[in-house]
Design a protein around this motif. Structure first.
Motif, PDB file in Angstrom:
ATOM      1  N   ARG A  36      -2.344   1.778   2.188  1.00  0.00           N
ATOM      2  CA  ARG A  36      -1.507   2.479   2.683  1.00  0.00           C
ATOM      3  C   ARG A  36      -1.841   3.900   2.689  1.00  0.00           C
ATOM      4  O   ARG A  36      -2.684   4.332   1.673  1.00  0.00           O
ATOM      5  CB  ARG A  36      -0.107   2.147   2.143  1.00  0.00           C
ATOM      6  N   GLN A  37      -1.275   4.720   3.872  1.00  0.00           N
ATOM      7  CA  GLN A  37      -1.599   6.224   3.638  1.00  0.00           C
ATOM      8  C   GLN A  37      -0.132   6.743   3.903  1.00  0.00           C
ATOM      9  O   GLN A  37       0.239   6.787   5.127  1.00  0.00           O
ATOM     10  CB  GLN A  37      -2.683   6.410   4.787  1.00  0.00           C
ATOM     11  N   ARG A  43      -5.771   7.325   1.633  1.00  0.00           N
ATOM     12  CA  ARG A  43      -5.578   6.092   1.845  1.00  0.00           C
ATOM     13  C   ARG A  43      -5.953   5.269   0.418  1.00  0.00           C
ATOM     14  O   ARG A  43      -6.847   5.452  -0.080  1.00  0.00           O
ATOM     15  CB  ARG A  43      -6.551   5.350   2.818  1.00  0.00           C
ATOM     16  N   TYR A  92       0.616   1.328   6.896  1.00  0.00           N
ATOM     17  CA  TYR A  92      -0.115   0.125   5.961  1.00  0.00           C
ATOM     18  C   TYR A  92      -1.416  -0.396   6.750  1.00  0.00           C
ATOM     19  O   TYR A  92      -0.860  -0.861   7.972  1.00  0.00           O
ATOM     20  CB  TYR A  92       0.993  -0.830   5.592  1.00  0.00           C
ATOM     21  N   TYR A  93      -2.355  -0.661   6.238  1.00  0.00           N
ATOM     22  CA  TYR A  93      -3.312  -1.122   6.894  1.00  0.00           C
ATOM     23  C   TYR A  93      -3.922  -2.341   6.129  1.00  0.00           C
ATOM     24  O   TYR A  93      -3.825  -2.643   4.791  1.00  0.00           O
ATOM     25  CB  TYR A  93      -4.696  -0.098   6.903  1.00  0.00           C
ATOM     26  N   GLY A 119      -3.015  -0.348  11.638  1.00  0.00           N
ATOM     27  CA  GLY A 119      -2.028  -0.067  10.972  1.00  0.00           C
ATOM     28  C   GLY A 119      -0.468  -0.202  11.324  1.00  0.00           C
ATOM     29  O   GLY A 119      -0.342  -0.154  12.573  1.00  0.00           O
TER      30      GLY A 119
END
Length: 126
Positions: A36-37, A43, A92-93, A119
């Motif tokens: 997540r970033q 990130r 969120y990735y 994401g």
């Protein structure tokens, strides 16, 4: 080749389930990491699940609240987010390393991953 979905706006204490689906990639052969970033931040790793699903790892900040799982038959990995807090707000990735059946030596290192989804935004209001 990876697509994250399921994000949205939720109140603190609420829940969301994120999905990571793959196209053109047999997800069952890969460990999958969730990252997540948040705005203005780097990130960072949230969780990882091995290709078999037998190994799971969580960042300390989400232990006991988030649960990672997978369905290799559906070529999908999930991240259940419970007891959400405003500080969980981020994009969120999901990501996979470049090698099959391999767990990155440093699971939360973004450089260990080759495939990335676009994401999905999670916003938690207070």
């Amino acid at each position: 080749q990876l697509q994250a979905s399921g994000g949205g706006l939720v109140q603190a204490g609420g829940s969301l389930r994120l999905s990571c689906a793959a196209s053109g990639l047999a997800l069952g052969y890969y460990a999958i990491g969730w990252f997540r970033q948040a705005p203005g931040k780097e990130r960072g790793g949230v969780s990882l699940i091995s290709s078999s699903g037998r190994t799971t790892i969580y960042a300390d900040s989400v232990k006991g609240r988030f649960t990672i799982s997978r369905s290799n038959s559906k070529n999908t990995v999930y991240l259940q987010l419970n007891s959400l807090k405003p500080e969980d707000t981020a994009v969120y990735y999901c990501a996979a390393p470049g090698e099959r059946l391999w767990i990155p030596n440093i699971w939360a290192d973004v450089d260990e991953y080759h495939y990335w989804g676009q994401g999905t935004l999670v916003t938690v209001s207070s």
